[in-house]
Design a protein around this motif. Structure first.
Motif, PDB file in Angstrom:
ATOM      1  N   HIS A   7      51.616  44.396   2.514  1.00  0.00           N
ATOM      2  CA  HIS A   7      53.291  44.262   2.651  1.00  0.00           C
ATOM      3  C   HIS A   7      53.300  44.778   4.114  1.00  0.00           C
ATOM      4  O   HIS A   7      53.244  46.122   4.366  1.00  0.00           O
ATOM      5  N   ASN A   8      54.158  43.927   5.069  1.00  0.00           N
ATOM      6  CA  ASN A   8      54.570  44.632   6.099  1.00  0.00           C
ATOM      7  C   ASN A   8      55.621  46.045   6.304  1.00  0.00           C
ATOM      8  O   ASN A   8      55.569  46.814   7.020  1.00  0.00           O
ATOM      9  N   SER A   9      56.237  45.799   4.975  1.00  0.00           N
ATOM     10  CA  SER A   9      57.088  46.898   4.825  1.00  0.00           C
ATOM     11  C   SER A   9      56.525  48.229   4.725  1.00  0.00           C
ATOM     12  O   SER A   9      57.125  49.463   4.984  1.00  0.00           O
ATOM     13  N   LEU A  10      55.258  48.206   4.464  1.00  0.00           N
ATOM     14  CA  LEU A  10      54.474  49.629   4.192  1.00  0.00           C
ATOM     15  C   LEU A  10      54.088  50.004   5.717  1.00  0.00           C
ATOM     16  O   LEU A  10      53.856  51.325   5.887  1.00  0.00           O
ATOM     17  N   ASP A  11      54.312  49.264   6.655  1.00  0.00           N
ATOM     18  CA  ASP A  11      53.888  49.659   8.073  1.00  0.00           C
ATOM     19  C   ASP A  11      54.870  50.960   8.759  1.00  0.00           C
ATOM     20  O   ASP A  11      55.963  50.843   8.414  1.00  0.00           O
ATOM     21  N   CYS A  13      55.399  53.769   7.158  1.00  0.00           N
ATOM     22  CA  CYS A  13      55.793  54.468   5.949  1.00  0.00           C
ATOM     23  C   CYS A  13      54.869  55.551   5.750  1.00  0.00           C
ATOM     24  O   CYS A  13      53.698  55.487   5.788  1.00  0.00           O
TER      25      CYS A  13
END
Length: 174
Positions: A7-11, A13
């Motif tokens: 998932h892109n939202s992990l980039d 993080c």
């Protein structure tokens, strides 16, 4: 290893992984051998799981150039620590230290009469986790909740002060 579906939202993080054990990913001190018997696994099941973790570690080493046997805590939670180490920008920290520091326990003149621990089963793994850091807090009684699967003399060995004791609130046995 397939990671295109991440998932892109992990980039970008980073994660703090709270872990109080240092088990390796596989082997005699690994996830399957440490936690399989705690969960009721028979020896042939533990060996099967350990073989799978060993194969997974080989793939991770080849694909990600990460040797999980060199990552303390990679065997935590049945190998979940290894998954975190492989796929996340992470730092492992001691949960016990985090709680002690967040409450300023080491910075104050604090005294406790009792410290309670929740353990499913008190065994050799306990000596490497909660039990190890508990002795740093104070000269108190430690009360561990859980069945005792280790001879009491092995639990008492690390306790050097006569004022320390172990109180079991469950029946002794496996």
């Amino acid at each position: 290893m397939e990671s295109t579906r991440k998932h892109n939202s992990l980039d970008g993080c980073s994660f703090t992984i709270i872990c109080d054990v240092e088990n390796l990913f596989f082997g005699e001190e690994g996830a399957a051998h440490a936690y399989g018997p705690q969960k009721g696994g028979r020896i042939e099941e533990v060996r099967f799981l350990d073989d799978g973790l060993r194969r997974m570690a080989t793939v991770i080493l080849a694909d990600k150039a990460l040797n999980l046997q060199c990552v303390p805590g990679s065997g935590a939670a049945g190998g979940l620590g290894g998954a975190f180490a492989t796929f996340l920008d992470r730092t492992f920290v001691s949960g016990a230290n985090l709680v002690l520091d967040a409450n300023g326990v080491r910075k104050k003149d604090v005294s406790f009469s009792l410290i309670f621990f929740g353990e499913g089963k008190i065994d050799l793994q306990t000596l490497k986790g909660n039990y190890r850091w508990a002795s740093l807090v104070s000269e108190t009684h430690k009360v561990f909740g859980g069945s005792v699967a280790i001879p009491v003399d092995e639990l008492m060995r690390p306790m050097t002060s006569p004022s320390r004791s172990i109180l079991t609130i469950c029946r002794l046995g496996n």
